[in-house]
Design a protein around this motif. Structure first.
Motif, PDB file in Angstrom:
ATOM      1  N   LYS A   2       0.684  -1.079   0.083  1.00 60.56           N
ATOM      2  CA  LYS A   2      -0.072  -0.083  -0.075  1.00 60.56           C
ATOM      3  C   LYS A   2       1.075   1.327  -0.001  1.00 60.56           C
ATOM      4  N   GLU A  21      -1.034   0.324  -9.710  1.00 53.86           N
ATOM      5  CA  GLU A  21      -2.113  -0.625  -9.459  1.00 53.86           C
ATOM      6  C   GLU A  21      -1.953  -1.576 -10.649  1.00 53.86           C
ATOM      7  N   VAL A  26      -1.630  -1.118  -4.168  1.00 54.57           N
ATOM      8  CA  VAL A  26      -2.603  -0.358  -3.997  1.00 54.57           C
ATOM      9  C   VAL A  26      -2.127   0.978  -3.625  1.00 54.57           C
ATOM     10  N   ARG A 153      -6.817  -5.951  -4.878  1.00 59.13           N
ATOM     11  CA  ARG A 153      -7.353  -5.802  -3.349  1.00 59.13           C
ATOM     12  C   ARG A 153      -7.602  -7.191  -2.832  1.00 59.13           C
ATOM     13  N   VAL A 178      -5.938  -1.897   3.282  1.00 57.13           N
ATOM     14  CA  VAL A 178      -6.189  -2.490   2.066  1.00 57.13           C
ATOM     15  C   VAL A 178      -6.836  -1.440   1.285  1.00 57.13           C
ATOM     16  N   TRP A 179      -7.579  -0.577   1.880  1.00 57.19           N
ATOM     17  CA  TRP A 179      -8.370   0.568   0.993  1.00 57.19           C
ATOM     18  C   TRP A 179      -7.854   1.917   1.113  1.00 57.19           C
ATOM     19  N   TYR A 183     -11.918   5.888   2.121  1.00 53.89           N
ATOM     20  CA  TYR A 183     -12.818   4.714   2.141  1.00 53.89           C
ATOM     21  C   TYR A 183     -14.251   4.988   2.889  1.00 53.89           C
ATOM     22  N   HIS A 193     -15.602  -7.648  -1.749  1.00 53.11           N
ATOM     23  CA  HIS A 193     -14.292  -8.233  -2.054  1.00 53.11           C
ATOM     24  C   HIS A 193     -14.358  -9.636  -1.433  1.00 53.11           C
TER      25      HIS A 193
END
Length: 223
Positions: A2, A21, A26, A153, A178-179, A183, A193
């Motif tokens: 990330k 990406e 990410v 993801r 992860v996001w 988010y 997901h």
């Protein structure tokens, strides 16, 4: 990984984000030093790509503040400044690498892979649970020799679970790791997901591997 890109040239920032990406990372964006510092403080990043000539706070000021706040995320400088004194100053302030603009994107990817190998030393380059294997540098997952085709993801989700086998992983932890920083906790994107990841794991004989702990989060069962 990330990665946070702190870059005020928006076209370049979006190009870097898209390229990262496409290669399994990410990526989030920040267009000023102050915005980037806030995002690092509020998120869990594996790497920051930092321009030096930024509005709000310069890259040098961002580096100073990161260390003053005790934030130890690795920082790679991407800058058109090539004066050796500037390079030395950035490295002395805690940056791990310095890549001059314009740069070859493949060189950036290679330097990130070096960081991954350094960070995930020894056996941690590959995460294993029974015959489930995650190769972090090549971004591949195998179950009993069968390769799983996972999205970025899904790979990041599975890596998080593989590092916490048998332990509760909350929705907040998933969002942070992860996001993106923006988010929306009211959405169901995490559930969607995880559903897709479960389907792919089920298809190779690991049915029920990811447990839902109602109102608490998720857990990866040991096999």
């Amino acid at each position: 990984m990330k990665i946070l890109i702190i870059e005020d040239e928006r076209k370049l920032a979006r190009f870097i984000k898209q390229g990262l990406e496409q290669h399994g990372h990410v990526a989030d964006l920040a267009y000023s030093g102050s915005e980037g510092l806030d995002q690092v403080a509020g998120g869990l990043y594996d790497l920051v790509l930092l321009d030096l000539m930024l509005p709000g706070q310069t890259g040098f000021e961002v580096l100073k503040n990161l260390r003053a706040f005790g934030l130890t995320v690795p920082v790679m400088i991407l800058s058109a400044l090539s004066d050796s004194d500037k390079v030395i100053e950035g490295l002395d302030l805690g940056a791990i690498d310095y890549l001059r603009k314009p740069f070859d994107f493949n060189e950036l990817l290679a330097r990130i892979r070096v960081l991954q190998r350094r960070t995930h030393s020894g056996d941690n380059v590959v995460l294993r649970m029974a015959d489930l294997e995650m190769r972090l540098v090549s971004h591949e997952v195998f179950k009993a020799g069968i390769k799983l085709e996972l999205t970025n993801r899904e790979f990041a989700l599975l890596e998080l679970f593989m590092r916490r086998i048998g332990l509760l992983v909350t929705k907040n932890e998933i969002a942070e790791k992860v996001w993106a920083a923006d988010y929306d906790m009211g959405s169901n994107v995490i559930e969607v997901h995880i559903y897709q990841l479960r389907k792919k794991l089920d298809a190779v004989g690991t049915r029920g591997l990811i447990e839902t702990l109602i109102s608490r989060g998720y857990r990866l069962k040991s096999i």
